[in-house]
Write an enzyme that holds these catalytic residues in place. Structure first.
Site, PDB file in Angstrom:
ATOM      1  N   ASP A   1       0.875  -1.163   0.000  1.00  0.00           N
ATOM      2  CA  ASP A   1       0.000   0.000   0.000  1.00  0.00           C
ATOM      3  C   ASP A   1       0.915   1.216   0.000  1.00  0.00           C
ATOM      4  O   ASP A   1       1.515   1.549   1.021  1.00  0.00           O
ATOM      5  CB  ASP A   1      -0.899  -0.031   1.256  1.00  0.00           C
ATOM      6  CG  ASP A   1      -1.787   1.192   1.369  1.00  0.00           C
ATOM      7  OD1 ASP A   1      -1.723   2.068   0.482  1.00  0.00           O
ATOM      8  OD2 ASP A   1      -2.549   1.276   2.353  1.00  0.00           O
TER       9      ASP A   1
ATOM     10  N   LYS B 207       2.952  11.135  -3.437  1.00  0.00           N
ATOM     11  CA  LYS B 207       1.933  10.471  -4.258  1.00  0.00           C
ATOM     12  C   LYS B 207       1.081  11.488  -5.017  1.00  0.00           C
ATOM     13  O   LYS B 207       0.619  11.220  -6.118  1.00  0.00           O
ATOM     14  CB  LYS B 207       1.049   9.623  -3.345  1.00  0.00           C
ATOM     15  CG  LYS B 207       0.085   8.707  -4.053  1.00  0.00           C
ATOM     16  CD  LYS B 207      -0.554   7.791  -3.041  1.00  0.00           C
ATOM     17  CE  LYS B 207      -1.620   6.903  -3.633  1.00  0.00           C
ATOM     18  NZ  LYS B 207      -2.209   6.053  -2.581  1.00  0.00           N
TER      19      LYS B 207
ATOM     20  N   GLU C 294      -7.168   0.488  -4.819  1.00  0.00           N
ATOM     21  CA  GLU C 294      -7.217   0.393  -3.351  1.00  0.00           C
ATOM     22  C   GLU C 294      -8.558  -0.138  -2.836  1.00  0.00           C
ATOM     23  O   GLU C 294      -8.566  -1.039  -1.987  1.00  0.00           O
ATOM     24  CB  GLU C 294      -6.887   1.757  -2.728  1.00  0.00           C
ATOM     25  CG  GLU C 294      -5.406   2.093  -2.853  1.00  0.00           C
ATOM     26  CD  GLU C 294      -5.095   3.582  -2.665  1.00  0.00           C
ATOM     27  OE1 GLU C 294      -6.003   4.338  -2.303  1.00  0.00           O
ATOM     28  OE2 GLU C 294      -3.934   3.956  -2.900  1.00  0.00           O
TER      29      GLU C 294
ATOM     30  N   ASP D   7     -13.301   5.284   2.619  1.00  0.00           N
ATOM     31  CA  ASP D   7     -11.882   5.397   2.974  1.00  0.00           C
ATOM     32  C   ASP D   7     -11.586   6.804   3.479  1.00  0.00           C
ATOM     33  O   ASP D   7     -11.447   7.751   2.697  1.00  0.00           O
ATOM     34  CB  ASP D   7     -11.040   5.070   1.736  1.00  0.00           C
ATOM     35  CG  ASP D   7      -9.531   5.137   2.012  1.00  0.00           C
ATOM     36  OD1 ASP D   7      -9.128   5.597   3.099  1.00  0.00           O
ATOM     37  OD2 ASP D   7      -8.760   4.732   1.124  1.00  0.00           O
TER      38      ASP D   7
END
Lengths: 621, 107
Positions: A25, A86, A185, A207
């Site tokens: 992850d 990211k 994800e 999330d």
């Protein structure tokens, strides 16, 4: 000796043939790696027992520091410490400037407009920074598993476009990792809960991380997850809960609103501790300087209510975008540390009218799911009913342009990837030596209604009569959705190919619109396709007949015959410009009939010419 | 003839079985393969065969076929950590030689 893991019945690996694979992850704030050992998917801790690796990289002149130490140095050495890289993956310099964030780095533009961050070690691209994080995780995994990894599954947000996915893949390659697959994800989270073992159903993944909120609606059919809709808020997360508590403390303690950075940090730390305490306690004690206070859970819940409401609104919108009703959602998976807050769980449960899944640590669930997938992809699971799982599909059909501006679908939409399909095409004209391959994406029949992805030319086809050449066009989409198209003429072996990124720049909304258009226009499209096909047939016949007339008309036809053929040609020409498919078809047949005798005579003449002046023996040879 | 397990191994097996959601116990065995002739088998068991022998230690069933038992008699299964690496280890008194990595052995 080597340490062993428990295998499934009958599946003990051969010595030296255990295939080690991990799930990673690679997060904005934190990253982690997990692996399947003795049937359990678990995160791998570092030597200090820490599972979470903060996604922070600090460059020193002679070394690279990754993780907690780098994160803590961010304020002391902001230029050489990269956080949240990211957000920069797969972006151009212009995009990065538009992100609207005050990033402390000095950017320089590299090749292909990629932003590079100027550090003491020279310019670093986001890909290199990510690779440095991945390297640490790879070393950790290899130390823990006792061998070299055959590969890794790395997770990416469902909304990542191809450029961002490609950048992630590049980072992995740079870190010496073989990417078995990039996995969305939310899909990974669903896999962690074994939801892929169900036959079908709609799943929502909520999330709520430190700084971002994502909601994804997935549909599972036959072991394949299709992303129906994604939504969220890139500026909503647990950090905002801390800020809300800190704001309340400022108010209660009667502090002035502009605090120095040090004071602000200590306030936020106290707020974060209080938030975590309130997960299990009803009241949290707080102190700041001389001030002391108590924050009740009720008060805290009131403070975060506006943020919670924003997330629920995004959920409703995503469900609507997915074209389903709230009741159709059969499971809700909680991901991200902030979903530990009891009020968040309660609110999500109320919205979907079902208890969300929370058994697996929400910070680890994505990596755990990725590890399960990695193990399967590495070929360690060969039991019955546990075939290699394919978890992603092509959102829109891929195909190419054929004569008449028609879209010929080679890979239909919703085909699971990776996939390779080949189809044979041929030349349209005598002596044709090149062919244009126009790659398209879409559901409509006419190319003008589809999206053009790429064009390339296959040259060097040996001259042959129309229809004799056999050109095999192969479409291949790899597990990450990257398309390559190759064309090969089978007799001569000449070939040409191209790589394209099919969904590049297409948002989910655009994909949905393109699909709906295709459904709405299905009838019209079919008529248009039939008409185009007839026009193409007619055109081909006309060209052939005219070429034949030119060559042998004088020799093999008398005046009447010739006039009759020309009259039919004229009539077909007129009909072809119109839109009456049936009339074109009938006239094409008529022209074929009147030229039948002519064609037969030409064939005889050719045979005679070939045989003239040769003995029987010669011919037999 | 007996096979045993350390408490650490038993606990880890128990946890793995729970995580897997099914299974009676674990199977220990040997196969003729590998660079030194024999290799260990360590697998979950869903249903024991009629000729299998069952040993119970620390509440966990260890299942073994009679042929393997000859090679494994007196073995203690351990669960160890070596640095970051962790896994099961066969302490087998019958072993005379191992290949470099220890994944296969001979008697």
């Amino acid at each position: 000796m080597a340490l062993l893991q428990i295998a499934e019945p009958g599946q003990s690996p051969q010595p030296h043939q255990r295939r080690l694979a991990v799930g990673i992850d690679l997060g904005t704030t934190n990253s982690l790696v997990a692996a399947l050992r003795s049937g359990l998917s678990e995160p791998i801790a570092d030597a200090a027992g820490q599972v979470i690796l903060p996604s922070a990289v600090r460059y020193h002149a002679d070394r690279v520091e990754v993780g907690e130490a780098a994160r803590l140095a961010a304020s002391a050495d902001p230029l050489n410490t990269v956080l949240s890289v990211k957000r920069l993956m797969g972006r151009g310099l212009a995009d990065v400037k538009q992100l609207g964030e005050q990033l402390p780095y000095r950017f320089v533009e590299g090749e292909s407009h990629m932003p590079f961050i100027e550090t003491v070690q020279g310019p670093k691209s986001p890909v290199e920074v990510s690779a440095d994080i991945l390297k640490v995780l790879r070393q950790r995994a290899e130390a823990a598993l006792g061998g070299e990894l055959v590969g890794a599954v790395i997770t990416v947000p469902a909304y990542f476009d191809d450029a961002q996915r490609q950048a992630t893949k590049d980072a992995a390659r740079l870190a010496g990792l073989n990417v078995l697959r990039l996995l969305n994800e939310p899909t990974a989270a669903a896999v962690a809960y074994g939801l892929d073992q169900h036959a079908e159903g709609v799943v929502a993944i909520y999330d709520l991380g430190g700084g971002t909120f994502d909601i994804s609606i997935l549909r599972l059919t036959g072991g394949v997850f299709e992303v129906l809709a994604t939504g969220g808020d890139s500026a909503l997360g647990g950090d905002d809960f801390d800020h809300a508590i800190a704001g309340w403390m400022v108010e209660q303690a009667g502090l002035s609103a502009d605090l120095d950075p040090g004071e602000q940090r200590s306030l936020l730390q106290a707020a974060c501790a209080a938030k975590e305490a309130l997960t299990t306690c009803d009241v949290a004690r707080l102190s700041h300087g001389a001030w002391q206070g108590q924050l009740s859970r009720q008060r805290f819940e009131a403070l975060i209510e506006p943020m919670l409401a924003r997330s629920l609104k995004a959920c409703r919108r995503a469900v609507r975008d997915a074209g389903i009703e709230l009741e159709e959602v059969e499971a809700v998976v909680m991901v991200g540390g902030s979903t530990r807050v009891p009020r968040v769980r309660q609110a999500v449960a109320e919205l979907f009218a079902r208890q969300p899944l929370t058994d697996i640590d929400p910070d680890q669930v994505v990596a755990i799911g990725a590890a399960i997938q990695a193990d399967t992809l590495a070929g360690n699971k060969r039991g019955e009913g546990e075939e290699l799982l394919l978890l992603d599909v092509i959102p829109l059909s891929l195909g190419l342009e054929t004569m008449g501006g028609l879209m010929e679908k080679v890979i239909p939409r919703n085909t699971t990837i990776p996939v390779a399909r080949a189809q044979d095409f041929t030349t349209y004209k005598d002596g044709q030596t090149a062919m244009m391959i126009h790659v398209l994406q879409g559901e409509r029949e006419l190319i003008s209604d589809c999206r053009s992805l790429a064009r390339f030319e296959l040259r060097g086809i040996p001259p042959m009569v129309a229809g004799a050449a056999k050109i095999r066009v192969t479409f291949q989409v790899d597990a990450d959705g990257l398309l390559s198209v190759a064309a090969r003429e089978l007799a001569s072996g000449v070939e040409a190919s191209i790589q394209v990124k099919p969904s590049y720049g297409l948002t989910d909304g655009e994909i949905a619109r393109m699909l709906q258009d295709s459904f709405r226009n299905a009838g019209e499209d079919k008529v248009a396709r039939v008409l185009r096909e007839q026009q193409v047939d007619a055109q081909r016949l006309l060209e052939a007949v005219e070429a034949a007339l030119q060559a042998d008309g004088e020799r093999l036809l008398d005046a009447d015959e010739r006039l009759a053929i020309e009259a039919q040609i004229q009539q077909l020409r007129e009909l072809m410009t119109g839109s009456d498919g049936l009339a074109i078809e009938q006239q094409t047949k008529r022209l074929t009939q009147v030229t039948d005798a002519f064609a037969a005579r030409r064939l005889d003449a050719t045979v005679k010419a070939a045989l003239a002046g040769r003995s029987l023996n010669e011919i037999e040879e | 003839m007996a096979i045993s397990m350390t408490e650490a191994a038993a606990q880890h097996v128990q946890r793995s079985l729970e995580g897997r959601g099914k299974g009676e116990g674990i199977r220990l065995g040997v196969r003729t393969t590998g660079c030194s002739g024999l290799a260990y088998v360590l697998e979950f068991v869903d249903a024991a065969d009629s000729e299998d022998q069952v040993f119970e230690t620390h509440g966990v069933k260890v299942i073994i076929d009679p042929k393997s038992l000859v090679y494994l008699d007196g073995t203690e299964l351990d669960f160890v950590k070596e640095g970051l690496n962790e896994g099961f280890k066969f302490n087998n008194p019958n072993v005379r030689g191992e290949c470099g990595c220890g994944e296969s052995f001979n008697i």
